[in-house]
Design a protein around this motif. Structure first.
Motif, PDB file in Angstrom:
ATOM      1  N   GLU A  77      -4.563   7.950  33.995  1.00 13.26           N
ATOM      2  CA  GLU A  77      -5.698   7.550  35.065  1.00 13.26           C
ATOM      3  C   GLU A  77      -5.411   8.545  36.268  1.00 13.26           C
ATOM      4  O   GLU A  77      -6.360   9.107  36.779  1.00 13.26           O
ATOM      5  CB  GLU A  77      -4.964   6.205  35.862  1.00 13.26           C
ATOM      6  N   TYR A  78      -4.298   9.287  36.714  1.00 11.01           N
ATOM      7  CA  TYR A  78      -4.026  10.221  37.427  1.00 11.01           C
ATOM      8  C   TYR A  78      -5.035  11.631  37.074  1.00 11.01           C
ATOM      9  O   TYR A  78      -5.462  12.252  37.841  1.00 11.01           O
ATOM     10  CB  TYR A  78      -2.971  10.469  37.791  1.00 11.01           C
ATOM     11  N   MET A  79      -4.770  11.954  35.784  1.00  7.09           N
ATOM     12  CA  MET A  79      -5.422  12.909  35.035  1.00  7.09           C
ATOM     13  C   MET A  79      -6.640  12.688  35.253  1.00  7.09           C
ATOM     14  O   MET A  79      -7.489  13.848  35.626  1.00  7.09           O
ATOM     15  CB  MET A  79      -5.156  13.158  33.467  1.00  7.09           C
ATOM     16  N   LYS A  80      -7.459  11.516  34.849  1.00  6.50           N
ATOM     17  CA  LYS A  80      -8.971  11.324  35.155  1.00  6.50           C
ATOM     18  C   LYS A  80      -9.341  11.662  36.689  1.00  6.50           C
ATOM     19  O   LYS A  80     -10.487  12.167  37.027  1.00  6.50           O
ATOM     20  CB  LYS A  80      -9.202   9.832  34.654  1.00  6.50           C
ATOM     21  N   LEU A 115     -11.767  14.949  40.918  1.00  9.29           N
ATOM     22  CA  LEU A 115     -11.673  15.726  41.968  1.00  9.29           C
ATOM     23  C   LEU A 115     -11.890  17.290  41.944  1.00  9.29           C
ATOM     24  O   LEU A 115     -12.485  17.909  42.733  1.00  9.29           O
ATOM     25  CB  LEU A 115     -10.192  15.621  42.721  1.00  9.29           C
ATOM     26  N   ASN A 116     -11.351  17.838  40.787  1.00  7.61           N
ATOM     27  CA  ASN A 116     -11.726  19.224  40.586  1.00  7.61           C
ATOM     28  C   ASN A 116     -13.415  19.368  40.276  1.00  7.61           C
ATOM     29  O   ASN A 116     -13.550  20.534  40.710  1.00  7.61           O
ATOM     30  CB  ASN A 116     -10.860  19.640  39.359  1.00  7.61           C
ATOM     31  N   ARG A 117     -14.094  18.499  39.769  1.00  9.76           N
ATOM     32  CA  ARG A 117     -15.385  18.681  39.589  1.00  9.76           C
ATOM     33  C   ARG A 117     -16.184  18.712  40.824  1.00  9.76           C
ATOM     34  O   ARG A 117     -17.053  19.346  41.187  1.00  9.76           O
ATOM     35  CB  ARG A 117     -16.079  17.472  38.815  1.00  9.76           C
ATOM     36  N   GLN A 118     -15.410  18.128  41.920  1.00  9.85           N
ATOM     37  CA  GLN A 118     -15.840  18.265  43.367  1.00  9.85           C
ATOM     38  C   GLN A 118     -15.288  19.318  44.208  1.00  9.85           C
ATOM     39  O   GLN A 118     -15.551  19.436  45.517  1.00  9.85           O
ATOM     40  CB  GLN A 118     -15.625  16.817  44.200  1.00  9.85           C
ATOM     41  N   GLU A 126      -6.765  17.993  46.523  1.00  5.86           N
ATOM     42  CA  GLU A 126      -6.272  16.713  46.097  1.00  5.86           C
ATOM     43  C   GLU A 126      -6.241  16.383  44.374  1.00  5.86           C
ATOM     44  O   GLU A 126      -5.467  15.658  44.122  1.00  5.86           O
ATOM     45  CB  GLU A 126      -7.678  15.729  46.467  1.00  5.86           C
ATOM     46  N   GLY A 127      -6.592  17.212  43.796  1.00  6.86           N
ATOM     47  CA  GLY A 127      -6.630  17.293  42.248  1.00  6.86           C
ATOM     48  C   GLY A 127      -4.875  17.665  41.750  1.00  6.86           C
ATOM     49  O   GLY A 127      -4.578  17.060  40.868  1.00  6.86           O
ATOM     50  N   ILE A 128      -4.342  18.466  42.563  1.00  9.75           N
ATOM     51  CA  ILE A 128      -3.137  19.126  42.283  1.00  9.75           C
ATOM     52  C   ILE A 128      -2.124  18.055  42.584  1.00  9.75           C
ATOM     53  O   ILE A 128      -1.218  17.639  41.946  1.00  9.75           O
ATOM     54  CB  ILE A 128      -2.893  20.388  43.139  1.00  9.75           C
ATOM     55  N   ASP A 129      -2.360  17.082  43.685  1.00  7.57           N
ATOM     56  CA  ASP A 129      -1.542  16.132  44.114  1.00  7.57           C
ATOM     57  C   ASP A 129      -1.652  15.030  42.973  1.00  7.57           C
ATOM     58  O   ASP A 129      -0.647  14.524  42.855  1.00  7.57           O
ATOM     59  CB  ASP A 129      -2.175  15.622  45.570  1.00  7.57           C
ATOM     60  N   ALA A 130      -2.876  14.704  42.708  1.00 11.25           N
ATOM     61  CA  ALA A 130      -3.109  13.694  41.492  1.00 11.25           C
ATOM     62  C   ALA A 130      -2.205  14.166  40.211  1.00 11.25           C
ATOM     63  O   ALA A 130      -1.570  13.100  39.734  1.00 11.25           O
ATOM     64  CB  ALA A 130      -4.458  13.476  41.325  1.00 11.25           C
ATOM     65  N   LEU A 131      -2.431  15.339  39.895  1.00 11.59           N
ATOM     66  CA  LEU A 131      -1.635  15.768  38.697  1.00 11.59           C
ATOM     67  C   LEU A 131      -0.221  15.619  38.793  1.00 11.59           C
ATOM     68  O   LEU A 131       0.480  15.587  37.806  1.00 11.59           O
ATOM     69  CB  LEU A 131      -2.147  16.933  38.289  1.00 11.59           C
TER      70      LEU A 131
END
Length: 381
Positions: free
Chosen positions: A289-292, A297-300, A305-310
């Motif tokens: 779910e965090y990868m999704k 986030l990366n697409r935006q 934020e994407g790094i934090d999620a990963l």
């Protein structure tokens, strides 16, 4: 002498009329819902065997099942030829979950009148509860005696659907719908049968028909949503999944799935909103779910934020190679200097030296080093 006989006849007639009046009053009380008073009245009736079943039904109405059982048993014992009474008794036993005793009653009824389809059907129900494999034989007997018996057809079709005999299930479903086209249970089986065979366009037609007939459930909306998603109609998939969500607003899985559908139609803002909501509710390993979320986030271009999620995905499941790979290529996109980008990829190599994605990472490192070299030469010139 004649006068004595006359007086006797008058008294007898009076008593008979009085007892008839007692029965009429008791029946009237029962009909108007005065069950306890009806019971008292029935108990004053001289011919008790005639009213045991009525007393039993009155006790059922007020929830006293022990007394209902006693009176049903008395009724059956004193009226051994009354098949209707035995049939009611059997159904009462079934509702009371006394399945063994119910099966004995229905077995006797089948023996008395083998050509009655309902006796076979009710016996099938009780055998089903007893995990007796011969239950299907009874449903088939009911169907053979009455090919329009909707309940028996449903049981047969459902059995074949569960066993994966989809064509046979379809045959019985069509027979049932031929005599009753709006049978919701059979329509539901029809829809499910198409769904499990991946015939999603046809599944949609039958699930929609259920909705037209006033059926509404999380199951129907969920399956409709999944069918539309398989047909790449993601707007409709979102609409139906939101309707499913109304039945359970805290269903994290549905909320997450809606987020993934928004990603499919490039509405990344909405996708981010729903995936965050799902993550707040989920209490299972969340690396996928965090990868999704990171993808959205990366697409935006929200790389931070994407790094934090990963990083959270990796924390959830450190052995997930894809999470670490996703982080490496996100850092590659995020950092401006070549050394930081190369280091992120080499960190991945150290963690997964024999990983499935190692050749891609090696190729990327090689290209970055080449770009760095060319960039340095350009600066020197």
């Amino acid at each position: 002498m004649n006068r004595i006989i006359l007086i006797f006849l008058i008294c007898t007639a009076f008593k008979t009329e009085a007892q008839t009046s007692v029965l009429n009053i008791a029946d009237s009380l029962f009909a108007h819902g005065n069950y306890s008073k009806a019971i008292l009245q029935y108990k004053t009736y001289n011919n008790q065997p005639e009213v045991y079943h009525k007393i039993a039904k009155a006790y059922i109405a007020i929830g006293n099942y022990d007394e209902a059982l006693i009176n049903y048993e008395k009724g059956v014992e004193t009226n051994p030829e009354n098949t209707l009474l035995k049939y009611d008794f059997g159904k009462f036993l079934y509702r009371s979950k006394k399945f063994k005793k119910a099966s004995e009653v229905f077995n006797k009824l089948v023996y008395i009148d083998y050509k009655n389809p309902n006796f076979h059907y009710e016996l099938g129900l009780t055998l089903e509860q007893l995990k007796d494999s011969t239950a299907q034989n009874r449903f088939h007997s009911a169907f053979e005696l009455d090919t329009t018996h909707q309940k028996a057809i449903f049981k047969i079709a459902k059995y074949y659907l569960k066993k994966g005999h989809n064509k046979t299930a379809d045959k019985y479903i069509d027979i049932g719908l031929n005599s009753y086209k709006n049978n919701k249970e059979l329509i539901s089986l029809k829809a499910q049968n198409y769904y499990v065979r991946h015939q999603y366009e046809k599944a949609v037609v039958w699930f929609e028909k259920l909705l037209e007939l006033g059926e509404s459930s999380a199951f129907i909306y969920e399956k409709l949503s999944l069918s539309y998603a398989q047909l790449f109609e993601f707007e409709k998939a979102i609409e139906q999944r939101k309707l499913a969500l109304k039945f359970n607003p805290l269903d994290a899985t549905s909320i997450y799935v809606i987020g993934t559908y928004y990603e499919k139609i490039d509405d990344f803002k909405k996708a981010e909103e729903y995936i965050w909501k799902a993550l707040a509710l989920l209490d299972t390993p969340l690396d996928a779910e965090y990868m999704k979320l990171a993808t959205v986030l990366n697409r935006q271009k929200k790389y931070r934020e994407g790094i934090d999620a990963l990083k959270k995905a990796i924390k959830e499941n450190p052995s997930n190679e894809f999470s670490s790979f996703h982080l490496a290529i996100t850092l590659d996109a995020y950092y401006a200097d070549f050394d930081s980008r190369i280091k992120a990829l080499e960190d991945f190599k150290r963690k997964f030296p024999n990983g499935k994605l190692i050749s891609f990472v090696n190729d990327r490192i090689s290209k970055l080093k080449e770009e760095k070299f060319l960039n340095e030469e350009k600066k020197e010139d």
